[in-house]
Design a protein around this motif. Structure first.
Motif, short mmCIF file in Angstrom:
data_model
loop_
_atom_site.label_atom_id
_atom_site.label_comp_id
_atom_site.label_asym_id
_atom_site.label_seq_id
_atom_site.Cartn_x
_atom_site.Cartn_y
_atom_site.Cartn_z
N GLY A 299 0.77 -1.23 0.00
CA GLY A 299 0.00 0.00 0.00
C GLY A 299 0.80 1.28 0.00
N HIS A 300 2.11 1.19 0.25
CA HIS A 300 2.90 2.43 0.25
C HIS A 300 2.97 3.05 -1.14
CE1 HIS A 300 6.66 0.92 -1.57
NE2 HIS A 300 6.35 -0.20 -0.97
N THR A 301 2.60 2.28 -2.17
CA THR A 301 2.57 2.82 -3.53
C THR A 301 1.17 2.87 -4.12
OG1 THR A 301 3.01 0.64 -4.47
CG2 THR A 301 4.92 2.04 -4.04
N ASN A 302 0.20 2.26 -3.44
CA ASN A 302 -1.15 2.19 -3.98
C ASN A 302 -2.17 2.26 -2.84
OD1 ASN A 302 -3.62 1.45 -5.12
ND2 ASN A 302 -2.68 0.00 -6.54
N PRO A 303 -2.90 3.37 -2.74
CA PRO A 303 -3.88 3.52 -1.65
C PRO A 303 -4.96 2.45 -1.63
CG PRO A 303 -3.50 5.61 -2.77
CD PRO A 303 -2.79 4.56 -3.56
N LEU A 304 -5.28 1.88 -2.80
CA LEU A 304 -6.28 0.81 -2.84
C LEU A 304 -5.81 -0.39 -2.02
CD1 LEU A 304 -8.92 -0.39 -3.87
CD2 LEU A 304 -7.67 -1.17 -5.89
N TYR A 305 -4.52 -0.72 -2.12
CA TYR A 305 -3.97 -1.83 -1.35
C TYR A 305 -4.03 -1.53 0.15
CZ TYR A 305 -2.14 -4.09 -5.57
OH TYR A 305 -1.99 -4.72 -6.77
N THR A 306 -3.81 -0.30 0.52
CA THR A 306 -3.92 0.08 1.93
C THR A 306 -5.35 -0.15 2.43
OG1 THR A 306 -2.18 1.73 1.67
CG2 THR A 306 -3.61 1.95 3.60
N ALA A 307 -6.33 0.22 1.62
CA ALA A 307 -7.73 0.02 2.00
C ALA A 307 -8.07 -1.47 2.11
CB ALA A 307 -8.65 0.70 0.98
N ILE A 308 -7.59 -2.26 1.16
CA ILE A 308 -7.83 -3.71 1.23
C ILE A 308 -7.19 -4.28 2.48
CG2 ILE A 308 -7.32 -5.93 0.12
CD1 ILE A 308 -7.56 -4.43 -2.60
N GLY A 309 -5.99 -3.81 2.80
CA GLY A 309 -5.31 -4.25 4.02
C GLY A 309 -6.11 -3.92 5.26
N CYS A 310 -6.69 -2.74 5.31
CA CYS A 310 -7.51 -2.34 6.46
C CYS A 310 -8.74 -3.22 6.59
CB CYS A 310 -7.91 -0.87 6.35
SG CYS A 310 -6.55 0.27 6.63
N ILE A 311 -9.36 -3.56 5.47
CA ILE A 311 -10.54 -4.44 5.48
C ILE A 311 -10.16 -5.82 6.00
CG2 ILE A 311 -12.22 -5.63 4.01
CD1 ILE A 311 -12.22 -3.01 2.28
N CYS A 312 -9.06 -6.37 5.48
CA CYS A 312 -8.60 -7.69 5.95
C CYS A 312 -8.31 -7.66 7.44
CB CYS A 312 -7.36 -8.12 5.18
SG CYS A 312 -7.64 -8.60 3.48
N TYR A 313 -7.64 -6.61 7.88
CA TYR A 313 -7.27 -6.50 9.28
C TYR A 313 -8.52 -6.38 10.16
CZ TYR A 313 -3.43 -5.93 12.57
OH TYR A 313 -2.51 -6.14 13.56
N ALA A 314 -9.49 -5.61 9.72
CA ALA A 314 -10.74 -5.46 10.48
C ALA A 314 -11.49 -6.78 10.57
CB ALA A 314 -11.61 -4.38 9.85
N LEU A 315 -11.56 -7.51 9.45
CA LEU A 315 -12.22 -8.82 9.48
C LEU A 315 -11.47 -9.77 10.40
CD1 LEU A 315 -13.13 -9.26 5.71
CD2 LEU A 315 -14.71 -8.88 7.62
N GLY A 316 -10.14 -9.70 10.38
CA GLY A 316 -9.34 -10.52 11.29
C GLY A 316 -9.65 -10.21 12.74
N ALA A 317 -9.83 -8.93 13.04
CA ALA A 317 -10.17 -8.53 14.41
C ALA A 317 -11.54 -9.08 14.82
CB ALA A 317 -10.16 -7.01 14.53
N LEU A 318 -12.49 -9.08 13.90
CA LEU A 318 -13.81 -9.63 14.21
C LEU A 318 -13.74 -11.13 14.48
CD1 LEU A 318 -16.04 -7.70 11.64
CD2 LEU A 318 -15.89 -7.34 14.11
N PHE A 319 -12.97 -11.85 13.68
CA PHE A 319 -12.79 -13.27 13.93
C PHE A 319 -12.08 -13.52 15.27
CE2 PHE A 319 -13.85 -13.92 9.48
CZ PHE A 319 -14.49 -15.14 9.50
N MET A 320 -11.14 -12.64 15.60
CA MET A 320 -10.43 -12.77 16.87
C MET A 320 -11.40 -12.57 18.04
SD MET A 320 -7.16 -10.63 18.38
CE MET A 320 -6.17 -10.96 16.94
N ILE A 321 -12.23 -11.57 17.96
CA ILE A 321 -13.21 -11.31 19.02
C ILE A 321 -14.15 -12.50 19.18
CG2 ILE A 321 -15.19 -9.88 19.65
CD1 ILE A 321 -13.61 -7.52 18.28
N LYS A 322 -14.61 -13.04 18.07
CA LYS A 322 -15.49 -14.21 18.12
C LYS A 322 -14.77 -15.41 18.75
CE LYS A 322 -19.26 -16.45 17.34
NZ LYS A 322 -20.42 -16.24 18.20
N SER A 323 -13.51 -15.61 18.38
CA SER A 323 -12.73 -16.71 18.95
C SER A 323 -12.59 -16.56 20.45
CB SER A 323 -11.35 -16.77 18.31
OG SER A 323 -11.44 -17.07 16.95
N PHE A 324 -12.34 -15.34 20.91
CA PHE A 324 -12.20 -15.11 22.34
C PHE A 324 -13.50 -15.41 23.09
CE2 PHE A 324 -8.62 -11.85 21.58
CZ PHE A 324 -7.67 -12.86 21.62
N SER A 325 -14.64 -15.20 22.42
CA SER A 325 -15.91 -15.48 23.08
C SER A 325 -16.20 -16.98 23.17
CB SER A 325 -17.06 -14.77 22.35
OG SER A 325 -17.33 -15.40 21.11
#
Length: 96
Positions: free
Chosen positions: A18-44
């Motif tokens: 993403g340092h050369t393409n803002p679209l990749y940064t956005a995709i990275g943020c989406i993946c990371y957010a989904l990962g956080a949701l799965f982590m929260i569910k796993s903790f529950s």
């Protein structure tokens, strides 16, 4: 938790690109957010001491991504480190 590890490692790969393409940064943020949701569910659903060590799989995914997409060679030292992580997670997560 392994899905969370996969998504967070994937998000970080896209942030690297993403340092050369803002679209990749956005995709990275989406993946990371989904990962956080799965982590929260796993903790529950599981004990923290069992679930959280599984995040070490993100290191393994990062090793593979580095080799496949970034030209970072997978060395014997990294293979041994990944093996030790796997052994540690197994020992931490195993309850008799």
């Amino acid at each position: 938790m392994i899905v969370s590890a996969f998504l967070t490692a994937t998000g970080q790969l896209f942030w690297k690109w993403g340092h050369t393409n803002p679209l990749y940064t956005a995709i990275g943020c989406i993946c990371y957010a989904l990962g956080a949701l799965f982590m929260i569910k796993s903790f529950s659903l599981e004990k923290l001491s069992v679930a959280y060590p599984l995040m070490c799989f993100s290191y393994i995914f990062a090793f593979v991504y580095g080799d496949l997409f970034l030209g970072e060679h997978f060395t014997i030292q990294k293979a041994v480190a990944a093996l030790l992580l796997g052994i540690g997670v197994t020992m931490t997560s195993y309850e008799k």
